[in-house]
Every structure is written in C-alpha cells, then in structure tokens.
Design a protein around this motif. Structure first.
Motif, mmCIF file in Angstrom:
data_model
loop_
_atom_site.group_PDB
_atom_site.id
_atom_site.type_symbol
_atom_site.label_atom_id
_atom_site.label_comp_id
_atom_site.label_asym_id
_atom_site.label_seq_id
_atom_site.Cartn_x
_atom_site.Cartn_y
_atom_site.Cartn_z
ATOM 1 N N TYR A 32 -26.511 16.561 6.462
ATOM 2 C CA TYR A 32 -26.126 16.397 7.866
ATOM 3 C C TYR A 32 -26.341 17.709 8.621
ATOM 4 O O TYR A 32 -26.924 17.731 9.700
ATOM 5 C CB TYR A 32 -24.659 15.963 7.959
ATOM 6 N N ARG A 33 -25.883 18.781 8.033
ATOM 7 C CA ARG A 33 -25.999 20.101 8.657
ATOM 8 C C ARG A 33 -27.461 20.493 8.828
ATOM 9 O O ARG A 33 -27.861 21.020 9.866
ATOM 10 C CB ARG A 33 -25.273 21.107 7.775
ATOM 11 N N GLN A 34 -28.277 20.225 7.809
ATOM 12 C CA GLN A 34 -29.699 20.549 7.903
ATOM 13 C C GLN A 34 -30.395 19.691 8.956
ATOM 14 O O GLN A 34 -31.226 20.187 9.722
ATOM 15 C CB GLN A 34 -30.372 20.383 6.551
ATOM 16 N N GLY A 35 -30.072 18.426 9.009
ATOM 17 C CA GLY A 35 -30.671 17.548 10.012
ATOM 18 C C GLY A 35 -30.281 17.945 11.423
ATOM 19 O O GLY A 35 -31.103 17.919 12.346
ATOM 20 N N LEU A 36 -29.032 18.323 11.604
ATOM 21 C CA LEU A 36 -28.574 18.767 12.916
ATOM 22 C C LEU A 36 -29.277 20.057 13.321
ATOM 23 O O LEU A 36 -29.705 20.203 14.474
ATOM 24 C CB LEU A 36 -27.057 18.953 12.890
ATOM 25 N N GLY A 37 -29.451 20.963 12.375
ATOM 26 C CA GLY A 37 -30.180 22.203 12.659
ATOM 27 C C GLY A 37 -31.622 21.938 13.037
ATOM 28 O O GLY A 37 -32.167 22.567 13.952
ATOM 29 N N ARG A 38 -32.254 20.990 12.361
ATOM 30 C CA ARG A 38 -33.649 20.651 12.690
ATOM 31 C C ARG A 38 -33.752 20.024 14.083
ATOM 32 O O ARG A 38 -34.717 20.271 14.806
ATOM 33 C CB ARG A 38 -34.213 19.726 11.630
ATOM 34 N N ALA A 39 -32.768 19.218 14.455
ATOM 35 C CA ALA A 39 -32.766 18.630 15.801
ATOM 36 C C ALA A 39 -32.628 19.726 16.857
ATOM 37 O O ALA A 39 -33.300 19.687 17.893
ATOM 38 C CB ALA A 39 -31.633 17.617 15.929
ATOM 39 N N PHE A 80 -35.320 31.566 14.697
ATOM 40 C CA PHE A 80 -35.370 32.294 13.423
ATOM 41 C C PHE A 80 -34.022 32.241 12.717
ATOM 42 O O PHE A 80 -33.949 32.042 11.510
ATOM 43 C CB PHE A 80 -35.790 33.745 13.626
ATOM 44 N N SER A 81 -32.951 32.411 13.474
ATOM 45 C CA SER A 81 -31.608 32.371 12.879
ATOM 46 C C SER A 81 -31.324 31.013 12.263
ATOM 47 O O SER A 81 -30.785 30.917 11.155
ATOM 48 C CB SER A 81 -30.550 32.692 13.930
ATOM 49 N N LEU A 82 -31.674 29.948 12.964
ATOM 50 C CA LEU A 82 -31.466 28.604 12.432
ATOM 51 C C LEU A 82 -32.332 28.352 11.207
ATOM 52 O O LEU A 82 -31.889 27.726 10.243
ATOM 53 C CB LEU A 82 -31.753 27.547 13.501
ATOM 54 N N LEU A 86 -30.938 27.279 7.607
ATOM 55 C CA LEU A 86 -31.301 26.008 6.990
ATOM 56 C C LEU A 86 -32.024 26.180 5.661
ATOM 57 O O LEU A 86 -31.755 25.470 4.698
ATOM 58 C CB LEU A 86 -32.189 25.193 7.937
ATOM 59 N N GLU A 87 -32.973 27.103 5.618
ATOM 60 C CA GLU A 87 -33.832 27.240 4.451
ATOM 61 C C GLU A 87 -33.372 28.327 3.480
ATOM 62 O O GLU A 87 -33.817 28.367 2.340
ATOM 63 C CB GLU A 87 -35.270 27.540 4.882
ATOM 64 N N GLY A 88 -32.538 29.258 3.948
ATOM 65 C CA GLY A 88 -32.094 30.339 3.091
ATOM 66 C C GLY A 88 -33.154 31.409 2.874
ATOM 67 O O GLY A 88 -33.088 32.171 1.911
ATOM 68 N N ARG A 89 -34.141 31.469 3.752
ATOM 69 C CA ARG A 89 -35.213 32.456 3.645
ATOM 70 C C ARG A 89 -35.832 32.633 5.022
ATOM 71 O O ARG A 89 -35.651 31.802 5.910
ATOM 72 C CB ARG A 89 -36.289 31.996 2.661
ATOM 73 N N TRP A 90 -36.540 33.743 5.202
ATOM 74 C CA TRP A 90 -37.250 33.967 6.455
ATOM 75 C C TRP A 90 -38.455 33.023 6.532
ATOM 76 O O TRP A 90 -39.012 32.648 5.499
ATOM 77 C CB TRP A 90 -37.722 35.415 6.549
ATOM 78 N N PRO A 91 -38.877 32.642 7.719
ATOM 79 C CA PRO A 91 -39.999 31.692 7.841
ATOM 80 C C PRO A 91 -41.290 32.173 7.189
ATOM 81 O O PRO A 91 -42.100 31.370 6.745
ATOM 82 C CB PRO A 91 -40.176 31.551 9.353
ATOM 83 N N TRP A 92 -41.514 33.465 7.127
ATOM 84 C CA TRP A 92 -42.758 33.973 6.548
ATOM 85 C C TRP A 92 -42.680 34.146 5.026
ATOM 86 O O TRP A 92 -43.685 34.433 4.409
ATOM 87 C CB TRP A 92 -43.166 35.288 7.203
ATOM 88 N N GLN A 93 -41.512 33.977 4.446
ATOM 89 C CA GLN A 93 -41.393 34.065 2.997
ATOM 90 C C GLN A 93 -41.808 32.743 2.370
ATOM 91 O O GLN A 93 -41.551 31.681 2.923
ATOM 92 C CB GLN A 93 -39.953 34.378 2.586
#
Length: 105
Positions: A32-39, A80-82, A86-93
């Motif tokens: 739920y938390r991940q889906g809300l973050g993606r929205a 970037f913060s979201l 959500l993913e537990g890593r930076w987008p470029w990792q």
C-alpha cells in the motif's frame, strides 16, 4: 492532482481488498505504501510537465523561468526522496540481485 487522487483511491481499494482476502494489515501495508508513493511520483512528474508547458505556452519571462526552475528543483528533490524511500536505493544505483531459493532434494 487527479493522478494522485485516482492513484491513492485505487491503492486504498486494493489495500482493503487484500485485508478482506485474509492478509494481515502488516502484510498489506508495505505494498500500500509503495503504491501510494508511486502515485505521488506520477503526480509530481505530471505537475512538472504541466508547469513546463505553461511556461513555454505563455510568453516566457525571466521571472516565470526562474519560478519554474525553483519548482522543478523542489519537485525533483521530492521525487528522489520518494524513490529512495520506496526502493531503498538511489535511482542511479543498480538493483541488488536476488538470490535463487535453495531447495533440498
């Protein structure tokens, strides 16, 4: 804003559906938390695109471009913060490889 509202409503409906199907609140909370973050991320991206279009469509001034730059910077930081949340890593990792399950034979 509509994308965020529709996404939040859909994710909330799925959350309650999962609970009704027997999942505990703890098990249903993370998706739920991940889906809300993606929205929210989708909504932020659409708002940035709308601001860019509005700035270009109207006669751009230095002030409107400066305001746009500030808005884009703030929304990029939020994205970037979201993403990290959500993913537990930076987008470029790169994603951590998943190890296959070990089975006893």
């Amino acid at each position: 804003m509509a994308a965020i509202a529709v996404g939040a409503a859909a994710v909330t409906a799925v959350f309650f559906y999962r609970i009704a199907r027997g999942l505990s609140v703890t098990e249903a909370y993370r998706p739920y938390r991940q889906g809300l973050g993606r929205a929210i991320l989708l909504g932020l991206e659409l708002l940035v695109a709308a601001d860019i279009i509005r700035t270009v469509a109207v006669a751009p001034t230095f002030r409107s471009v400066g305001v746009l730059a500030g808005i884009v910077l703030i929304r990029t930081f939020l994205s970037f913060s979201l993403e990290v949340e959500l993913e537990g890593r930076w987008p470029w990792q790169s994603r951590k490889p998943t190890t296959p399950a070990v089975t006893d034979r």
